[in-house]
Each structure stands twice: as structure tokens, then as C-alpha cells.
Write an enzyme that holds these catalytic residues in place. Structure first.
Site, PDB file in Angstrom:
ATOM      1  N   PHE A 154      25.658  83.343-102.409  1.00 19.66           N
ATOM      2  CA  PHE A 154      25.541  84.354-101.357  1.00 19.66           C
ATOM      3  C   PHE A 154      25.901  83.716-100.022  1.00 19.66           C
ATOM      4  O   PHE A 154      25.346  82.680 -99.652  1.00 19.66           O
ATOM      5  CB  PHE A 154      24.126  84.943-101.276  1.00 19.66           C
ATOM      6  CG  PHE A 154      24.025  86.007-100.216  1.00 19.66           C
ATOM      7  CD1 PHE A 154      24.506  87.287-100.451  1.00 19.66           C
ATOM      8  CD2 PHE A 154      23.493  85.718 -98.963  1.00 19.66           C
ATOM      9  CE1 PHE A 154      24.451  88.265 -99.458  1.00 19.66           C
ATOM     10  CE2 PHE A 154      23.438  86.693 -97.975  1.00 19.66           C
ATOM     11  CZ  PHE A 154      23.914  87.970 -98.220  1.00 19.66           C
ATOM     12  N   ASP A 245      26.684  75.699 -97.281  1.00 18.24           N
ATOM     13  CA  ASP A 245      25.987  76.811 -96.631  1.00 18.24           C
ATOM     14  C   ASP A 245      24.495  76.507 -96.678  1.00 18.24           C
ATOM     15  O   ASP A 245      23.849  76.652 -97.717  1.00 18.24           O
ATOM     16  CB  ASP A 245      26.326  78.116 -97.365  1.00 18.24           C
ATOM     17  CG  ASP A 245      25.598  79.319 -96.775  1.00 18.24           C
ATOM     18  OD1 ASP A 245      24.638  79.123 -95.995  1.00 18.24           O
ATOM     19  OD2 ASP A 245      25.976  80.457 -97.105  1.00 18.24           O
ATOM     20  N   LYS A 274      19.114  81.138 -90.486  1.00 15.01           N
ATOM     21  CA  LYS A 274      17.772  81.709 -90.682  1.00 15.01           C
ATOM     22  C   LYS A 274      16.644  80.980 -89.925  1.00 15.01           C
ATOM     23  O   LYS A 274      16.120  81.492 -88.954  1.00 15.01           O
ATOM     24  CB  LYS A 274      17.444  81.765 -92.169  1.00 15.01           C
ATOM     25  CG  LYS A 274      18.224  82.852 -92.906  1.00 15.01           C
ATOM     26  CD  LYS A 274      17.713  83.055 -94.320  1.00 15.01           C
ATOM     27  CE  LYS A 274      18.250  84.330 -94.953  1.00 15.01           C
ATOM     28  NZ  LYS A 274      19.587  84.222 -95.538  1.00 15.01           N
TER      29      LYS A 274
HETATM   30  C1  PLP Z   1      20.883  84.878 -95.479  1.00 15.87           C
HETATM   31  C2  PLP Z   1      22.055  84.066 -95.879  1.00 15.87           C
HETATM   32  C3  PLP Z   1      23.316  84.269 -95.300  1.00 15.87           C
HETATM   33  C4  PLP Z   1      23.586  85.400 -94.324  1.00 15.87           C
HETATM   34  O1  PLP Z   1      22.877  85.237 -93.152  1.00 15.87           O
HETATM   35  P1  PLP Z   1      22.801  86.472 -92.099  1.00 15.87           P
HETATM   36  O2  PLP Z   1      22.076  85.875 -90.934  1.00 15.87           O
HETATM   37  O3  PLP Z   1      22.071  87.567 -92.775  1.00 15.87           O
HETATM   38  O4  PLP Z   1      24.192  86.832 -91.776  1.00 15.87           O
HETATM   39  C5  PLP Z   1      24.345  83.431 -95.648  1.00 15.87           C
HETATM   40  N1  PLP Z   1      24.166  82.439 -96.545  1.00 15.87           N
HETATM   41  C6  PLP Z   1      22.979  82.209 -97.127  1.00 15.87           C
HETATM   42  C7  PLP Z   1      22.824  81.070 -98.087  1.00 15.87           C
HETATM   43  C8  PLP Z   1      21.883  83.020 -96.824  1.00 15.87           C
HETATM   44  O5  PLP Z   1      20.708  82.815 -97.418  1.00 15.87           O
END
Ligand code: PLP
Length: 424
Positions: A154, A245, A274
């Protein structure tokens, strides 16, 4: 005449304030992009939140791994209060001292040299994708660069990041997707090497690999250290960039400051968002000097790195270290997994696995059980424990990093009582 003489005594005692939240009215004006639990939250302190009716919940969601210091932490309150009174936003047309300080804080505690600030995880990944493409054109001499990502990953909800996301459910209905992505199974180095070999059609080649150190949304699946070490080797041998990520696992969540520290490797580029500013919107893309090919005008963000968000990030960083929260994440994480393993043993037909690092943990529900993570969370919510699913069959536990021993025990008692009442 005192003003009070005008106040009439009510004929009947005042009604208890029933604030029953009007969800229908809410949904009439807010786009219904979310499936929401039927509670409305109003106030928080530490690891607890209260809804509009005054009901208390233990918060093991923390805004989905975002409220690093919990709610209303004095250090964060103080930092943002002072900053908003001083200067909350100016354009990146000017130097922003707090932005420089936060970039230095990150760079001096990570493998990165440079930071670009934005406002969310998706934007941070977009910045990483743009940087990797520019690097491909300028350094790798690839005309049509492809980024390999993992299945079940994700990476966000923008068009490029839903394309990077290796899950059809996020992409369906939004075609055409963005060109230049291909998917490989996670934790499988042979598949990665094969894909690099296969995608080699003249000017179209792989330029970068983008992975989560631990797949969060995909079901709390930790990366295998040996796999990541092999990926690092393959990237080195082929001149590819390794992008991690860290949006969900960065900033202490795993008990280490950055998720990649669990894997014994360093990425070329990584992203965070986050938990970075404890719930104040922020995103960041970090890279080594050797791959910083951005020039003035290549990328920008109006809000990115503004004084308010950066002051919050600095307060979170300082508090993480001052309160030894990395250690707390490790110790409380072990306690949490031990408790979850106890539940697993008592309900072996219902649960199959406990996995995670530090304070990001998952409990998997057996595939053949007619019960979903949402079914369980509905009951824990009634019992005063907030949890978030990681897919239909995984319960995710991501409390604030300040969580105490007693709070972990209390949460696990509530969870077990919810399971017991659900299974009868
Ligand atoms: C939550 C998340 C995102 C997206 O972040 P947003 O601030 O909602 O755009 C991207 N990558 C990972 C691994 C995430 O957990």
C-alpha cells in the site's frame, strides 16, 4: 437589577444532554468515501479518547499509527501553541528555520542526507517516484523507467500511488492507471530478479524498487531481513534505486527510529508521514546525496515544511528521545505479542498468527472461519477498545508509543472479552 433576575427557572429539570450524533446528517454533506464505525470522537488524553456521549475508549488505533505521543501530549501542545502564535505558515519562497532543523534532525539520525517536505504519505511517495524517474533519465539513462513494487503493498491514494499499490481493490474503477509500474511477490528475491530480467525492452527497464519494510495495510507482514539484504545486493548490482515506504513504520513505531533498521540495510530513498509529527499533517521524502537530482522548480508544495508542521515534528522527535519511547515501543510490543499469543493459544481454531515489530502488530483470523476483523472490532468498540483492521482477516494494534503496561493489559482483557462474547 442583577442580570440573574431575568433568568427564568426551568419548569422542568434540564434534560440530560443527549448528543446522539446524527450520522445521516453528516453523510448528507460529507462524501461517503469511508466506512465509519458509528461513534463520534470529541476529546483525547494520552492513550484514551471520549466520544460525544462521554463514553471512554482505549485508543489502539492512534489515528492509524499516527498519534505517536497519544492525545494532548503536553510537549506537542506546547510546541504547536507557541509556533502558531509566532509564525504558522510562510511560503517556501523563503527560508524556514524549523524546516531546516527538522531536516537536520532526520538526516543526522538516518542514512539520508536530504529531505523534501510535503503533507501526507501519498505525496511523499509521489516525490520519491518523481525523484526516481528523474534519476532514471539523468543517471541511469532509461527512457521509460519502471518501478517494481510488491503485491499486497500500500502506497497511497493518488493516481501514481494507487498504481504503485499492488492491490487491485484500490485501483478498480480509476483506470487508466499510471504507466511505469510492475509487481512482484513480497519476500521473494527470485521473483524480483526475474522481473528485472524480463522487463528489458530496449528503452523500457527497471530503475527502482519500492517496498514497505513491513506491509501495514496489506496485513501487518514484516519484511524478511535476508530478503531485503538480497534486494539491496540486486539493486547494487543492477544500479537500481531502493526506495522504502516508511510512512506507517517510520518514526519509532517498530522500536527503532526507522523501519529499515530492522532489516540490516540502508535504502537510497525513504518516505515518512503518519507518525512524523504525531498527527499534525506532514510528509517527508528522504534521500542520499548521490541520488538528489532535483533542481529548483522540479517539485514543490504550498504547505510542505511549514513552520507549524515542522515545529510539531521537532517536538515529537525530541519527546521520542527524551522519554525513551523507542525502548517503550520494544518492551510494550513484546508484552502485547505475548498477550496476543496467549489468545492465539486459547482460540487456536479462530486465530492463526501473531506478527509485528515494536508497536505495529497483527493478529490473523483463520481463513476458514466465517468471521472478519470488522466483526471483532465492532464488539471491542462496544467494550471500549478501538482497533483497526489490516484487511478482512487481520486485527491491527498500533497504540501510541507512550502506551503503558497497564493499558496494554487492559486492552488485551477487553479484546479477549470481545472474542469470548462473539464466539459464545
Ligand atoms: C498510510 C500509508 C500511505 C498513505 O499515506 P496518506 O498520508 O494517507 O497519503 C502510504 N504508504 C503507507 C505504507 C501507508 O501506511
Amino acid at each position: 437589577m442583577s442580570p440573574n433576575t431575568l433568568v427564568q427557572e426551568p419548569a422542568t429539570p434540564p434534560q440530560p444532554t443527549t448528543t446522539a450524533f446524527d450520522a445521516d446528517r453528516f453523510n448528507a454533506s460529507v462524501m461517503t468515501t469511508y466506512g465509519r464505525f458509528p461513534i463520534a470522537l470529541e476529546r483525547g488524553k494520552g492513550c484514551r479518547v471520549w466520544d460525544v456521549d462521554g463514553k471512554e475508549y482505549l485508543d489502539f488505533v492512534a489515528g492509524i499509527a499516527t498519534c505517536t505521543l497519544g492525545h494532548a501530549h503536553p510537549a506537542l501542545v506546547e510546541a504547536v501553541t507557541q509556533q502558531i502564535q509566532k509564525l504558522h505558515h510562510v511560503s517556501n519562497l523563503y527560508y524556514i528555520p524549523e524546516q531546516g532543523e527538522l531536516a537536520e534532525w532526520i538526516a543526522s539520525r538516518s542514512c539520508a542526507d536530504r529531505v523534501f517536505f510535503c503533507n501526507s504519505g501519498a505525496e511523499a511517495n509521489e516525490a520519491a517516484i518523481k525523484l526516481a524517474r528523474k534519476y532514471a533519465h539523468k543517471v541511469q539513462e532509461i527512457q521509460y523507467p519502471v518501478i517494481l513494487t510488491a503485491k499486497a503493498s500500500f502506497h497511497g491514494r493518488t493516481l501514481a500511488t494507487i498504481t504503485a499499490t499492488g492491490q487491485a481493490k484500490y485501483q478498480k474503477g480509476f483506470e487508466p492507471l499510471v504507466d511505469g509500474f510492475a509487481y512482484v511477490p513480497f519476500n521473494d528475491v527470485r521473483a524480483l530478479e526475474d522481473a528485472i530480467g524480463d522487463i528489458d525492452e530496449g528503452n523500457r527497464r527497471v530503475g527502482a524498487v519500492l517496498l514497505e519494510p513491513l506491509q501495514g495495510e496489506g496485513g501487518v507482514r514484516p519484511g524478511d531481513a535476508r530478503y531485503f539484504q538480497e534486494v539491496r545486493r540486486v539493486c547494487n548490482e543492477n544500479g537500481l534505486l531502493l526506495i522504502l515506504d516508511e510512512v506507517q513504520v517510520g518514526m519509532g513505531r517498530t522500536g527503532k527510529l526507522w523501519g529499515y533498521e530492522n532489516l540490516g540495510i540502508e535504502p537510497d530513498i525513504f518516505t515518512s508521514a503518519k507518525g512524523l509529527a504525531g498527527g499534525i499533517p506532514i510528509g517527508a521524502m528522504m534521500c542520499k546525496k548521490s541520488c538528489d537530482v532535483f533542481e529548483p522548480g522540479n517539485h514543490a508544495s504550498t504547505f510542505g515544511g511549514n513552520p507549524f508542521a515542522c515545529a510539531a515534528g521537532l517536538a515529537v522527535g525530541k519527546t521520542l528521545l527524551d522519554e525513551d519511547l523507542l525502548n517503550n515501543a520494544r518492551v510494550r510490543g513484546e508484552q502485547l505479542r505475548e498477550k496476543l499469543n496467549g489468545i492465539l493459544q486459547r482460540y487456536p481454531d479462530t486465530f492463526t498468527e501473531v506478527r509485528g515489530w515494536g508497536l505495529i502488530n497483527g493478529l490473523e483470523i483463520a481463513g476458514d472461519r466465517d468471521i472478519t476483523s470488522i466483526d471483532i472490532i465492532k464488539v471491542t468498540t462496544e467494550k471500549g477498545l478501538l482497533l483497526v483492521p489490516a484487511g478482512p482477516k487481520v486485527l491491527r494494534f498500533v497504540p501510541p508509543l507512550i502506551v503503558s503496561e497497564a493499558e496494554v493489559n487492559e486492552a488485551m482483557e477487553k479484546l479477549e472479552s470481545a472474542i469470548a462474547s462473539l464466539l459464545g
